[in-house]
Design a protein around this motif. Structure first.
Motif, PDB file in Angstrom:
ATOM      1  N   TYR A   1      28.872  -7.259 -26.414  1.00  0.00           N
ATOM      2  CA  TYR A   1      27.718  -6.719 -25.684  1.00  0.00           C
ATOM      3  C   TYR A   1      27.814  -7.076 -24.211  1.00  0.00           C
ATOM      4  O   TYR A   1      28.636  -7.910 -23.807  1.00  0.00           O
ATOM      5  N   ALA A   2      26.929  -6.461 -23.402  1.00  0.00           N
ATOM      6  CA  ALA A   2      26.884  -6.732 -21.969  1.00  0.00           C
ATOM      7  C   ALA A   2      25.632  -7.493 -21.546  1.00  0.00           C
ATOM      8  O   ALA A   2      25.566  -7.986 -20.430  1.00  0.00           O
ATOM      9  N   GLY A   3      24.620  -7.582 -22.397  1.00  0.00           N
ATOM     10  CA  GLY A   3      23.423  -8.326 -22.043  1.00  0.00           C
ATOM     11  C   GLY A   3      22.548  -7.607 -21.033  1.00  0.00           C
ATOM     12  O   GLY A   3      22.676  -6.404 -20.810  1.00  0.00           O
ATOM     13  N   SER A   4      21.662  -8.372 -20.402  1.00  0.00           N
ATOM     14  CA  SER A   4      20.715  -7.821 -19.432  1.00  0.00           C
ATOM     15  C   SER A   4      20.708  -8.675 -18.182  1.00  0.00           C
ATOM     16  O   SER A   4      20.731  -9.907 -18.261  1.00  0.00           O
ATOM     17  N   ILE A   5      20.662  -8.020 -17.029  1.00  0.00           N
ATOM     18  CA  ILE A   5      20.614  -8.747 -15.763  1.00  0.00           C
ATOM     19  C   ILE A   5      19.281  -9.473 -15.586  1.00  0.00           C
ATOM     20  O   ILE A   5      19.142 -10.345 -14.730  1.00  0.00           O
ATOM     21  N   GLY A   6      18.296  -9.135 -16.428  1.00  0.00           N
ATOM     22  CA  GLY A   6      16.995  -9.787 -16.361  1.00  0.00           C
ATOM     23  C   GLY A   6      16.908 -11.081 -17.157  1.00  0.00           C
ATOM     24  O   GLY A   6      15.853 -11.725 -17.181  1.00  0.00           O
ATOM     25  N   ARG A   7      17.998 -11.492 -17.821  1.00  0.00           N
ATOM     26  CA  ARG A   7      18.016 -12.716 -18.622  1.00  0.00           C
ATOM     27  C   ARG A   7      19.230 -13.562 -18.230  1.00  0.00           C
ATOM     28  O   ARG A   7      20.141 -13.072 -17.568  1.00  0.00           O
ATOM     29  N   PRO A   8      19.257 -14.845 -18.639  1.00  0.00           N
ATOM     30  CA  PRO A   8      20.443 -15.663 -18.363  1.00  0.00           C
ATOM     31  C   PRO A   8      21.705 -14.993 -18.894  1.00  0.00           C
ATOM     32  O   PRO A   8      21.697 -14.310 -19.924  1.00  0.00           O
ATOM     33  N   GLY A   9      22.813 -15.204 -18.177  1.00  0.00           N
ATOM     34  CA  GLY A   9      24.047 -14.502 -18.486  1.00  0.00           C
ATOM     35  C   GLY A   9      24.859 -15.120 -19.603  1.00  0.00           C
ATOM     36  O   GLY A   9      24.474 -16.111 -20.232  1.00  0.00           O
ATOM     37  N   THR A  10      26.025 -14.524 -19.829  1.00  0.00           N
ATOM     38  CA  THR A  10      26.851 -14.844 -20.992  1.00  0.00           C
ATOM     39  C   THR A  10      27.828 -15.992 -20.753  1.00  0.00           C
ATOM     40  O   THR A  10      28.536 -16.383 -21.690  1.00  0.00           O
ATOM     41  N   ASN A  11      27.901 -16.529 -19.540  1.00  0.00           N
ATOM     42  CA  ASN A  11      28.844 -17.613 -19.256  1.00  0.00           C
ATOM     43  C   ASN A  11      28.324 -18.922 -19.834  1.00  0.00           C
ATOM     44  O   ASN A  11      28.052 -19.897 -19.132  1.00  0.00           O
ATOM     45  N   SER A  12      28.179 -18.928 -21.145  1.00  0.00           N
ATOM     46  CA  SER A  12      27.554 -20.028 -21.872  1.00  0.00           C
ATOM     47  C   SER A  12      28.112 -20.029 -23.286  1.00  0.00           C
ATOM     48  O   SER A  12      28.336 -18.960 -23.869  1.00  0.00           O
TER      49      SER A  12
END
Length: 335
Positions: free
Chosen positions: A94-105
């Motif tokens: 998935y790509a996620g949402s710019i309105g939430r914390p990102g995937t570098n976790s």
């Protein structure tokens, strides 16, 4: 699987150049409980996109750790109370949402409605290269331009060797009536775009004369990843009532050159649906279809470089490369 309460992540503390002390740092953060529609994903790989670089350079979090990352592939660890499509153990991308914390976790929360099932034939790194660019390319071709299997015309792809351009070429190649002209300059870029299905290749540094020679009556559509200074060129090579779709952020863009031939300029931002239509499952369905195309051999990963492990040093190296705007395909950082 045991649900973690804290996780390792990579964040930035202040905006600025990539080599600034607070640009990207390793941090430990709390893991919130999943919301009703959330998946908690154990992230196995992420990729770096131009949006990561733009946000890090321009948006100041004021010393509060902000996690970037808008692509991921991993395994579901836990699900929210109203999740219906997934369960623990499922492999997703998935790509996620710019309105939430990102995937570098190492652990990441994401709404199930924008998550697809990982292609079975790809590993996590290969899959992590695809989500954001696949969504963007799909929405460019089929939403903004309204193309389908019966469409006929010529498409000029500016920025063809980049992440989104690489997916535009593959998806457009499946439309039998669409002729694709790719703009690329370096020999390795030319070889890359030809391998992804470009019918013709022109020099991206000065493409007008070559495009007019290949399409004397003009092209029907332009995809642009590099719009700064190009509006007049696009107007010249486009047909009357031709269309442009752009994904970049040109400063002081002047669209008046398009007026004489009643040409249209569209914007595409794949975060629009997660931000303004959170109830939509369109992007989940889109990613599932891309996974099917991958597993059928019709589309391939655009991974060209893999870094490891998933930490600040690796992501800093990836950011440096993406900032050059000369990257072919996608750079992935895997755990």
């Amino acid at each position: 699987m045991q649900t973690p309460t804290t996780t390792q992540a990579v964040a930035y503390l202040n905006n600025g150049p990539i080599d600034a002390p607070g640009s990207l740092v390793d941090v430990e953060l709390e893991v919130p409980a999943p919301g009703p529609h959330d998946l908690l994903v154990e992230v196995r790989a992420v990729s770096v996109n131009p949006v990561d670089v733009k946000v890090r350079a321009s948006s100041d979090p004021g010393g509060t750790p902000k996690v970037l990352g808008y692509d991921a592939a991993g395994v579901v660890v836990a699900v929210g109370s109203q999740v219906s499509a997934y369960r623990a153990g499922d492999e997703v991308y998935y790509a996620g949402s710019i309105g939430r914390p990102g995937t570098n976790s190492i652990h990441h929360l994401v709404d199930e409605r924008i998550v697809g099932r990982k292609p079975r034939t790809l590993d996590f790194a290969e899959a992590a290269a695809l989500p954001l660019t696949s969504i963007t390319a799909w929405e460019v071709l089929f939403d903004r331009l309204g193309l389908d299997s019966g469409s006929a015309g010529t498409l000029l792809v500016v920025g063809a060797a980049g992440g989104v351009g690489s997916m535009i070429l593959q998806l457009a190649h499946r439309l039998p009536g669409v002729r694709v002209i790719a703009a690329a300059s370096r020999p390795e870029s030319v070889q890359w775009v030809r391998g992804l299905g470009a019918d013709e290749v022109v020099d991206s540094r000065d493409f007008v004369d070559e495009v007019k020679r290949l399409a004397p009556d003009g092209v029907d559509w332009v995809f642009s990843a590099f719009s700064d200074g190009n509006a007049e060129k696009f107007a010249e090579v486009l047909k009357v009532r031709g269309e442009v779709v752009a994904i970049d952020d040109p400063v002081g863009l002047d669209l008046m050159p398009l007026k004489a031939k009643s040409q249209t300029w569209h914007w595409e931002l794949m975060f629009t649906r997660p931000l303004f239509e959170p109830e939509s499952a369109y992007q989940r369905e889109l990613l599932d279809e891309v996974a099917r195309l991958v597993d059928d051999g019709a589309v391939r990963t655009t991974l060209t470089r893999k870094l490891s492990p998933l930490n600040a040093a690796s992501l800093r190296e990836a950011h440096r490369a993406v900032e050059t705007s000369a990257t072919i395909g996608k750079i992935v950082v895997a755990g």
